[in-house]
Design a protein around this motif. Sequence first.
Motif, mmCIF file in Angstrom:
data_model
loop_
_atom_site.group_PDB
_atom_site.id
_atom_site.type_symbol
_atom_site.label_atom_id
_atom_site.label_comp_id
_atom_site.label_asym_id
_atom_site.label_seq_id
_atom_site.Cartn_x
_atom_site.Cartn_y
_atom_site.Cartn_z
ATOM 1 N N ARG A 129 46.019 -26.150 -63.082
ATOM 2 C CA ARG A 129 45.290 -24.987 -63.567
ATOM 3 C C ARG A 129 44.055 -25.454 -64.316
ATOM 4 O O ARG A 129 44.157 -26.317 -65.193
ATOM 5 N N GLY A 178 41.573 -24.442 -66.927
ATOM 6 C CA GLY A 178 41.396 -23.490 -67.997
ATOM 7 C C GLY A 178 40.024 -23.578 -68.614
ATOM 8 O O GLY A 178 39.176 -24.374 -68.225
ATOM 9 N N ASP A 219 48.904 -23.329 -72.263
ATOM 10 C CA ASP A 219 48.903 -22.095 -71.484
ATOM 11 C C ASP A 219 48.686 -20.872 -72.363
ATOM 12 O O ASP A 219 48.067 -19.899 -71.938
ATOM 13 N N MET A 220 49.192 -20.906 -73.611
ATOM 14 C CA MET A 220 48.960 -19.794 -74.521
ATOM 15 C C MET A 220 47.501 -19.739 -74.950
ATOM 16 O O MET A 220 46.899 -18.639 -75.062
ATOM 17 N N GLU A 230 45.022 -20.674 -73.171
ATOM 18 C CA GLU A 230 44.297 -20.155 -72.013
ATOM 19 C C GLU A 230 44.480 -18.650 -71.897
ATOM 20 O O GLU A 230 43.542 -17.908 -71.544
ATOM 21 N N LYS A 231 45.689 -18.145 -72.204
ATOM 22 C CA LYS A 231 45.942 -16.708 -72.129
ATOM 23 C C LYS A 231 45.096 -15.954 -73.135
ATOM 24 O O LYS A 231 44.495 -14.898 -72.824
ATOM 25 N N ARG A 233 41.572 -16.003 -71.996
ATOM 26 C CA ARG A 233 41.390 -15.130 -70.841
ATOM 27 C C ARG A 233 41.266 -13.682 -71.266
ATOM 28 O O ARG A 233 40.448 -12.910 -70.731
ATOM 29 N N GLU A 234 42.061 -13.247 -72.267
ATOM 30 C CA GLU A 234 41.940 -11.885 -72.778
ATOM 31 C C GLU A 234 40.556 -11.653 -73.373
ATOM 32 O O GLU A 234 39.948 -10.588 -73.184
ATOM 33 N N ARG A 293 47.569 -9.983 -80.341
ATOM 34 C CA ARG A 293 48.371 -10.933 -79.589
ATOM 35 C C ARG A 293 48.384 -12.299 -80.260
ATOM 36 O O ARG A 293 49.418 -12.974 -80.340
ATOM 37 N N THR A 349 51.745 -14.397 -81.877
ATOM 38 C CA THR A 349 52.203 -15.742 -81.506
ATOM 39 C C THR A 349 52.390 -16.645 -82.703
ATOM 40 O O THR A 349 52.994 -17.718 -82.580
#
Length: 848
Positions: free
Chosen positions: A683, A685, A749-750, A752-753, A756-757, A776, A780
């Motif tokens: 991936r 990112g 990955d978090m 990147e999330k 992304r938002e 969000r 976390t």
Amino acid sequence: MVHKPPAPSRNGPSGGVRAVLGPTNTGKTHLAIERLCAHSSGAIGFPLRLLAREVYDRVCAIKGPNSVALITGEERIEPRDARWKLCTVEAMPVVQDNLAFVAIDEAQLSADRERGHIFTDRLLYARGREETMILGSSTLEPMVRALVPGVEVETRPRFSTLRHAGARKLSRIPPRSAIVAFSSEQVYSIAEMLRRFRGGAAVVMGALSPQTRNAQVELYQSGEVDYLVATDAIGMGLNLDVEHVAFAGLSKFDGMRHRRLTTSEMAQIAGRAGRHQKDGTFGTLAGDREGSGFADEEVYAIEEHRFPPLTKLFWREPEPRFDSLATLIADLETPPHEPQLVLAPEAIDLAVLKRLAEDPAIVDEVRNPGLVRRFWEACSLPDFRQQGADTHSRFVARLWQDLRQGELGADYVAQAIAQLDNLSGDIDTLQGRIAAIRSWAYIAQRPDWVLARDEMAARARAVEARLSDALHAKLTERFINRRTAILMKKLGPDAGLLSVRLEDEEVLVEGEHIGSLRGFAFRVDPGARHSDRKLLLAAAERHLPALLERRATALAEEISSTPEVLALNGTTITWDNEPLARLVPGRALLTPKIDPDRALDMLTAPTKAKLIDALETWLATKMAALEPLRQLDEAARSSAGGPELRALLIRLVEAGGAMPREQSGLDRLDKAQRKLLTRLGVRVGALDVFVPAMLRPAPIEAWRLLVAVIGQPSREGPPDAAMPPVLASTRKQRMPGYRSLGKQLIRLDMAEKLLREAHDRRIAAGRRPFVIDPKRAVSTGLTTPSYARLLQLGGFRATLPRRLADGAHGPPAPARWRWRPPRREAPREATPQVREDSAFAALAELVR
């Protein structure tokens, strides 16, 4: 006093007298027991209490305990209906015609300096109503013929052959041997050497109590030890399974001078070798300080049983007059008139009598015949302590102070016995206490000396038994190493028959603990003496391979069914906390090799290979989590993707599946290479290029193991197995799968999330500034400063709204964000420095 000539009867006629003479191992004693049991009543007099007790047990088995008596100076078992009596010579009844059968064992002791006169008296006057038997050496024959009219002499041959075997070193003495020494110090030193080299030896000395001697002899007879170290007490009637007798010396101190043994004495001791039909040998220890072995004529005499006959027997008036002390002493010192008899040397009882008779107070009070007789009985107390006439006379004098008034009180005797009831101390201390309690046992047996005689005698015997058990335990502890004895018996041609087994982790050889098996490594018992360690290791090397083979086979099967039995300690594979193998670098990063521990070298090649195969299968299962990296590694080896993609994949594999985007060389890839990268599970990112499948606990743990194998500084792993999205950062050190945000770490990955938002908001707003909702990120666990740092790393910049005018009221306008990507790459491995600027202030305002 009228001196009585030696006559066949002291009180009247008696039955025939038969003298059964011959060397040792001729069955004389066995014959006497048979004749005793064939008569309606009888008695046998033995030279030792030990022998009397041994034969008493045999006759009890034939006639029943209610019909048999044991009479010694220290012990009297006299049932009311007893008709057969086993006695010491001193305690045997001399009343003639009262018993149908009478026998005297070892009658040649009539020539002994200390006790000879007693044996001579029994030889002359002890007679049975129907049969009398005199047992002894053939050297006694001339004296018996001269002193016992009408005697029938029977000579018996030895059952087995006795041969001289020369001098041998102690280390070369064969098993089932007796080594004879003539001092306790020499006995102890020889026994100690045998303990070190042969597992130990039983010890037999005259100073031991009969119970202790029996227990020590049983150690030898049972085969628990193969050697017996003894003084010349072994030569008197001890029937042992001895195959060889080794003399540690050929001279001894006889109480008067240091002299060489006579050939008869040598033969009496050497004759212990060979029992029944089994031949025996005798010899000396090589290196004897005396420098002399047996002379040729001595060897000939012992082997052929030819010895000079006895020419004199010791004698002392058996019925002295008790008119006064002076008369008593004069009678005891009167020489015999017969040419075959000679006055006995001064024995300990006469020496004590003469010393105490010099005390005027004793002379004044001991005047009438009754007191003289009683005083003489006190002086006749045996010197069990063996401390000499002076010391023994003081003990008798103290005893006489109480005896002259009558009987000893039970409380006084009980207190004296209780003081000796102490099981502590070394061997010599316990021997001294046993000698002392034997004195009190003798005193308690006298019918007119002690009140509550039976009770006091039982107490004395009980204390002697406890002390004897304690002495036996001390001797066994000091001179016997059961473990070494067992191993020495088995380490030889029949070593394969040795019983070796495991109990948990303990290795037992014939039931004796020799060490522990930890994993596949044998460890000698740390309690073993240095001299035993080589022997124990030799036993282990000889007999443990079979155990290890079974253990390895079972472990290989267990690994297949229960992999949890193995563990990793760093790069070491362990089983039961013991190392089995170590992981070392292989040909490639993802394929470490197994290096077996040296403890597995004792296994055979097939078994070792089977166990290593099981370890490799276990390791492959452990490394299965790295399959995503293996796919990348295979793609990196293929030329289809081009050099740019291959270079990126190689760096990604070496980084463990995650690396910053600016270091990846991603900008060099074309569109087709990017599609191939995506198909490989990589991936791309906003900040990092990573493999999502590697962001799990198992792959991370496997990767950290590989890093340790190649020797790189290990990276700290997550604190638990859940791989949480956010961690607190207490170190500057990076963690695999996480990106540092200062005081916190966020999983890739978090991160990147969240980014992304933010980009989704940007795209929806078009070219206009936009608002970012931090809910969000807060959920976390990210703090406001950490979230602000993440957004800034992603290229986002915040614009704060204007402040409200003075006097104006209402909620502040939200911060507006724009995306301004960096125009140049940040330096390699550099952590961006983010200050609490407008981005932080804007986010903080939103949270409030």
